[in-house]
Design an enzyme around this catalytic site. Structure first.
Site, PDB file in Angstrom:
ATOM      1  N   LYS A 454       0.869  -1.174   0.000  1.00  0.00           N
ATOM      2  CA  LYS A 454       0.000   0.000   0.000  1.00  0.00           C
ATOM      3  C   LYS A 454       0.903   1.220   0.000  1.00  0.00           C
ATOM      4  CE  LYS A 454      -3.896   2.271   2.223  1.00  0.00           C
ATOM      5  NZ  LYS A 454      -5.090   2.073   3.034  1.00  0.00           N
ATOM      6  N   TRP A 455       0.893   1.981  -1.096  1.00  0.00           N
ATOM      7  CA  TRP A 455       1.822   3.103  -1.314  1.00  0.00           C
ATOM      8  C   TRP A 455       1.072   4.402  -1.046  1.00  0.00           C
ATOM      9  CZ3 TRP A 455       6.539   2.571  -4.656  1.00  0.00           C
ATOM     10  CH2 TRP A 455       7.197   3.786  -4.862  1.00  0.00           C
ATOM     11  N   ASP A 456       1.440   5.082   0.022  1.00  0.00           N
ATOM     12  CA  ASP A 456       0.717   6.274   0.465  1.00  0.00           C
ATOM     13  C   ASP A 456       1.450   7.555   0.071  1.00  0.00           C
ATOM     14  OD1 ASP A 456      -1.360   7.677   1.686  1.00  0.00           O
ATOM     15  OD2 ASP A 456      -1.303   6.465   3.511  1.00  0.00           O
ATOM     16  N   ASN A 458       0.950  11.386   1.823  1.00  0.00           N
ATOM     17  CA  ASN A 458       0.100  12.043   2.810  1.00  0.00           C
ATOM     18  C   ASN A 458       0.268  13.550   2.945  1.00  0.00           C
ATOM     19  OD1 ASN A 458      -1.774  10.230   4.063  1.00  0.00           O
ATOM     20  ND2 ASN A 458      -0.032   9.102   4.883  1.00  0.00           N
ATOM     21  N   ASP A 524     -10.270   7.885   3.007  1.00  0.00           N
ATOM     22  CA  ASP A 524     -10.038   7.535   4.414  1.00  0.00           C
ATOM     23  C   ASP A 524     -11.342   7.457   5.195  1.00  0.00           C
ATOM     24  OD1 ASP A 524      -7.327   7.265   4.217  1.00  0.00           O
ATOM     25  OD2 ASP A 524      -6.828   9.208   5.076  1.00  0.00           O
TER      26      ASP A 524
END
Length: 701
Positions: A454-456, A458, A524
């Protein structure tokens, strides 16, 4: 199909239901002719004979008629291409040739079957190639700029300009939002002037998705809809203009401002991202199904493989994690039928909060003393795949990486380095940063049997500077290219690893990132009621095959505290790629047993949801909302009752996409329905009050 006139100056690209036609005049003016229902080459040549209007005072006959308006000459519309050298600004091109690739000749038509059309122009040392490719009914357009002359600056290089037919009362559809409220569909009347959408944040962004649709009188299943979507994961701009003569043009590409995109030295080139366009006469639903089919066939990697049910640890544990605790969650996840177990933030470096650790991509020795392999092996032994969370493009000032290389971030000399979420943005345009991340991530994926990442992302760009670089603004484009190249390199080196794109939820969702990832984190916001509107908007352009959705705890302790049943939460999340994100150690045995039943049901209907045709039966505007998926002889309806007044009956639903001559058996009630089924009894028996939901399956008999 690609048809070319005998004189080689009129071209028609055709898909199953639509055509796109353009024409080059003797004066090398490239004119738009047609975009809409299928036409023949002879029809296009007739249109070419009357393509330019009469001159009117203070107006340009080219405006609103050119395929790709450049800056300079008798033009007043927004230019798609703006070039500056030390001597001059603007473009005066001459046509050189056309080329086709991957095409077979069509006898007697001077044409070609399938393939790509390239139109090559030149302005001094600058070569300009316009690319066209029809895939199904989606037209892909992009531009290559190849400089063989003196240095020049690309102030603006859009991918395409789309021209719509002359009509009145155009309506613009777009997807807007913010963090935790992404992808909200809104529609408004188009007025004279320009409507400019975009992102100046360095990534696709939460406020707007790079997609627009225009219509005059379309409904969900009837009427013409024109849609455009940009395949770019950085800053972007789409301008929708209604010109003085009422013509409408849509121009879009990478970058938001016109202050400078790239500098090209002799021998350097730039290829714009694809700006795809689609015409449909099947209303908004037909347009969505065409977009979905296009992405499954031509964009999303391995789209024929269904995505697994996952568990993600974030909402259960946040930063307070350990190997033993993750093992406990893994056992419970496996018991309810989860297929992929993902350890989210907190496994690496000094990452005990969001204040430290980003950039140090090695397991925390206190939490994982032997690395990630023992946990990954344990998860595999439970019959699940193993995944992890990363955020490679970011760094905390409190990290070993930043202490060693404070110059590796984006910053402006003499200015404060702005922190969001206690982090800074690494300058991926630097080759040393690219190589560091490759070594870290390749080593990580080689150190343990990891199946999923899972490549975030932010935070947004703020101080996008590059001290010492002669042309620092190139980092806006080069960062995205480096991100793409790193993903491509990792996928090639680790072909068994799947990737999810996340950016604080839906902050990086577009056709560009979807061509390199297996799914995206939609938002989210995991509240099941809020998610209905988010998923409704998302489905306008993107398929359920990539739309990750989780079942989390009730009350929803991340956002709004809303209480909802496990049934409602599951059916909401089952509309996409199902995941579970609650604290399973706090779920009762009854809740775990119910969850297992829902997971089993989802696995049964998963092929329909992830690969079937979507019909939006009722939008989420209060009361009853529902979607339907059709694949082969089977269909499934997911319905949600948001609120119901006393004495108010649940309305019937007329299903779509079924054979009107066939009979279908409802598996929930045993009833047999004929043709265009009206679901009534099944809804009444399955829905009983506020925040209720139902799954109804039918099979052709």
């Amino acid at each position: 199909m690609l048809e070319i006139s005998d004189h080689g100056r009129t071209w028609v690209l055709s898909g199953p239901t639509s055509s796109y036609a353009l024409h080059l005049t003797d004066g090398d003016e490239l004119l738009h002719l047609h975009w809409g229902p299928r036409i023949a080459l002879a029809d296009a040549e007739e249109l070419a004979a009357r393509a330019l209007p009469q001159y009117r005072g203070f107006e340009s006959p080219l405006d609103g008629h050119e395929e790709y308006p450049v800056e300079g000459g008798p033009r007043f519309v927004r230019p798609a291409l703006s070039v500056r050298t030390d001597e001059r600004r603007g473009t005066e091109w001459t046509f050189e040739a056309y080329e086709t690739e991957g095409a077979e000749s069509v006898e007697g038509a001077g044409g070609a079957q399938g393939g790509e059309l390239r139109l090559r122009f030149r302005d001094g040392g600058l070569g300009i190639t316009l690319h066209y490719r029809m895939r199904d009914d989606v037209v892909e357009r992009w531009v290559t700029l190849d400089n063989q002359g003196p240095d020049l600056e690309l102030l603006r290089a859009d991918s395409a300009t789309w021209t719509l037919p002359d009509r009145e009362d155009w309506r613009l559809s777009q997807l807007h939002g913010r963090w935790a409220a992404e992808s909200r569909l809104t529609q408004s009347s188009l007025t004279y002037g320009e409507k400019v959408l975009g992102s100046r944040r360095g990534h696709t962004g939460h406020p707007l998705l790079p997609w627009v649709a225009l219509d005059t009188d379309a409904t969900e299943e009837r009427g013409e809809v024109y849609g455009c979507a940009l395949a770019w994961s950085g800053s972007w701009r789409i301008a929708v203009a209604q010109l003085p003569d009422a013509r409408v043009q849509i121009t879009g590409g990478a970058g938001y401002d016109d202050s400078g995109l790239l500098r090209l030295a002799a021998g350097e080139s730039f290829v714009t991202p694809v700006f795809a366009g689609l015409w449909s006469d099947g209303g908004f639903g037909g347009a969505s199904r065409a977009w979905h089919a296009y992405q499954r066939a031509h964009v999303i990697p391995d789209a024929d493989q269904d995505r697994p049910v996952l568990f993600n640890s974030w909402e259960a544990t946040e930063f307070d994690i350990s190997e033993e605790q993750q093992g406990t969650l893994a056992r419970r996840a496996a018991a309810i039928g989860v297929e992929l177990f993902v350890v989210d933030d907190g496994w690496f470096g000094a990452r005990t909060s969001d204040r430290a650790g980003l950039g140090d991509w090695t397991p925390n020795p206190d939490r994982f003393p032997n690395g990630l392999k023992p946990l990954a092996d344990y998860v595999h032994a439970l019959g699940m795949q193993f995944g992890i969370w990363v955020e490679p493009e970011m760094v905390n000032p409190d990290s070993e990486l930043y202490r060693a290389h404070p110059d590796w971030v984006q910053y402006q000399t003499g200015r404060k380095r702005t922190e969001f979420r206690n982090q800074l943005v690494l300058n991926l345009a630097r080759e040393d940063v690219q190589e560091y991340l490759w070594n870290q991530l390749d080593g990580l994926l080689s150190s343990a049997p990891i199946d999923y990442v899972k490549w975030d992302f932010n935070r947004c760009f703020t101080d996008a500077g590059w001290p010492g670089e002669p042309y620092p603004q190139r980092l806006w484009v080069d960062h995205v290219h480096a991100f793409y190249a790193l993903l491509d390199r990792l996928r090639a080196a680790h072909p068994g690893v799947a990737f999810e794109s996340c950016s604080g939820g839906g902050g990086r969702i577009d056709l560009g990132v979807l061509s390199r990832t297996d799914q995206v984190w939609t938002s989210d916001n995991t509240d099941p009621l809020d998610r209905l509107a988010i998923q409704h908007g998302f489905s306008q352009i993107h398929p359920a095959r990539v739309m990750a959705a989780w079942v989390t705890d009730s009350p929803n302790n991340q956002l709004n505290g809303r209480v909802s049943s496990l049934r409602f939460r599951f059916v909401s999340a089952m509309a996409g790629v199902l995941g579970v994100g609650g604290d399973l150690t706090q779920w009762t045995e009854a809740e775990l047993a119910e969850a297992r039943e829902w997971v089993e049901l989802y696995k049964e209907i998963r092929p329909l949801v992830q690969r079937g045709d979507l019909y939006r039966l009722r939008p989420p505007r209060g009361g009853l909302s529902a979607v339907q998926y059709v694949l082969g002889d089977e269909t499934v309806v997911l319905a949600w009752l948001q609120a119901q007044s006393y004495g108010e009956a649940v309305p019937a639903l007329r299903l779509r996409g079924l054979d009107p001559t066939a009979s279908y058996e409802c598996r929930e009630t045993g009833e047999v329905h004929r043709g265009a089924v009206l679901l009534h009894h099944g809804l009444r028996t399955g829905l009983h009050g506020d925040l209720d939901a139902a799954v109804i399956r039918l099979r052709r008999i």
